[in-house]
Design an enzyme around this catalytic site. Sequence first.
Site, short mmCIF file in Angstrom:
data_model
loop_
_atom_site.label_atom_id
_atom_site.label_comp_id
_atom_site.label_asym_id
_atom_site.label_seq_id
_atom_site.Cartn_x
_atom_site.Cartn_y
_atom_site.Cartn_z
N ASP A 63 0.87 -1.16 0.00
CA ASP A 63 0.00 0.00 0.00
C ASP A 63 0.92 1.23 0.00
O ASP A 63 2.12 1.12 0.29
CB ASP A 63 -0.87 -0.04 1.27
CG ASP A 63 -1.60 1.25 1.50
OD1 ASP A 63 -2.24 1.76 0.55
OD2 ASP A 63 -1.54 1.78 2.64
N ASP B 255 -0.24 5.10 0.86
CA ASP B 255 -0.55 6.11 1.87
C ASP B 255 -0.66 5.49 3.25
O ASP B 255 -1.48 4.60 3.48
CB ASP B 255 -1.84 6.84 1.51
CG ASP B 255 -1.70 7.54 0.17
OD1 ASP B 255 -0.85 8.42 0.06
OD2 ASP B 255 -2.43 7.16 -0.78
C1 XBP Z 1 -5.35 6.22 0.40
C2 XBP Z 1 -6.47 7.05 -0.01
C3 XBP Z 1 -6.25 8.08 -1.03
C4 XBP Z 1 -5.54 9.30 -0.56
C5 XBP Z 1 -5.83 10.45 -1.47
O1 XBP Z 1 -5.81 4.97 0.96
O2 XBP Z 1 -7.56 6.88 0.45
O3 XBP Z 1 -7.51 8.46 -1.48
O4 XBP Z 1 -5.99 9.67 0.73
O5 XBP Z 1 -5.43 10.18 -2.77
P1 XBP Z 1 -4.94 3.63 0.88
P2 XBP Z 1 -6.32 10.65 -4.04
O6 XBP Z 1 -3.69 3.90 1.65
O7 XBP Z 1 -5.78 2.60 1.59
O8 XBP Z 1 -4.73 3.30 -0.56
O9 XBP Z 1 -6.84 12.01 -3.74
O10 XBP Z 1 -5.36 10.62 -5.21
O11 XBP Z 1 -7.44 9.65 -4.17
MG MG Z 2 -3.00 3.11 3.47
#
Ligand code: XBP
Ligand code: MG
Length: 245
Positions: free
Chosen positions: A14, A16
Site C-alpha cells: 500500500d 498512503d
Molecule cells: C489512500 C487514499 C487516497 C488518498 C488520497 O488509501 O484513500 O484516497 O488519501 O489520494 P490507501 P487521491 O492507503 O488505503 O490506498 O486524492 O489521489 O485519491
Molecule cells: Mg494506506
Amino acid sequence: MNTHHDSLQALIFDVDGTISDTERDGHRIAFNAAFADAGMSWQWDAALYGELLAVTGGKERMRFYAERYDRDFLAQPDADARIKVLHAAKTVHYVRLVESGALPLRPGVARLIAEARAAGLRLAIATTTTPENVEVLLRASMAPDATSWFEVIGAGDVVPAKKPAPDIYTWVLERLKLPAAACLALEDSENGLKSSLAAGIPTLVTESEYTQGQDFSGALAIVPDLAQTSLADLQALFKQNLSPT
Ligand code: XBP
Ligand code: MG
C-alpha cells in the site's frame, strides 16, 4: 529468483500510511489548498480528516464530506464535475508538496525494499491514490528510478471499486500472474487490510497515525512500523501462515 512453490514471491505495498505518512501533512494540505484556490469555505482540520479517511479515494472522500456537511454543494447539477476539477487541482498541489521533499519514507521501508530487491523478490503496489501521486512519491522519497523497481503499480481509478473492495489487489495479482497465497501485502489501515484479505493475500499491518486501534483481525502480524522487521522475519511469518502449527 526464488521459485519454490511455497516460498514468498512478491511484496505488494500500500502507499498512503504504509510507505509514507502522507495523509495529514500531504493529501490533507493539498485538498485544503485546492478548496482555497476555488474560493470555497471547506477546510479540513487534522481531526476531521481522520473521520473522512473512512472513505478511500479523494473524489469519493469529497463527496462523503459534502454528504455530511454541505448538502447544498451536492444539490448543484454539476457537483460531480466540480469534484473532478477540485481533485485535479488537489493532485497538482500534492505533487508539488511531494517534490519539495515534505513526505519522507516511514522507518524501515527503504531497508526492506533494498533487501527484497537483493533477494530477487518481485515488488508491486496496490493503492487507491492517483498514479501520478505514487510515481512522484517513489521518485522523491526512494530514488529517481524507483518506479522501475515495482513491476506492477495498481493505483486510483484503474478499478472503480476502491478499498475495502478487493479489486485493486486482484488487478495487481492478475498482472503479476501470481496466486494470492504467493504474495504478502503490507497495509496500514482497516480498509486496506479488508481489501487485501478479501483478495486472499496474507497481510502484515504497520499501524499509522490515523489507523491505530482499528480492527486488524486477520492480519499476519501488526507492528508499529518496519524498523524492526527484516525480510527474513516476513519470510518466517509467511511460512508459519502456510503451515500453522
Ligand atoms: C489512500 C487514499 C487516497 C488518498 C488520497 O488509501 O484513500 O484516497 O488519501 O489520494 P490507501 P487521491 O492507503 O488505503 O490506498 O486524492 O489521489 O485519491
Ligand atoms: Mg494506506
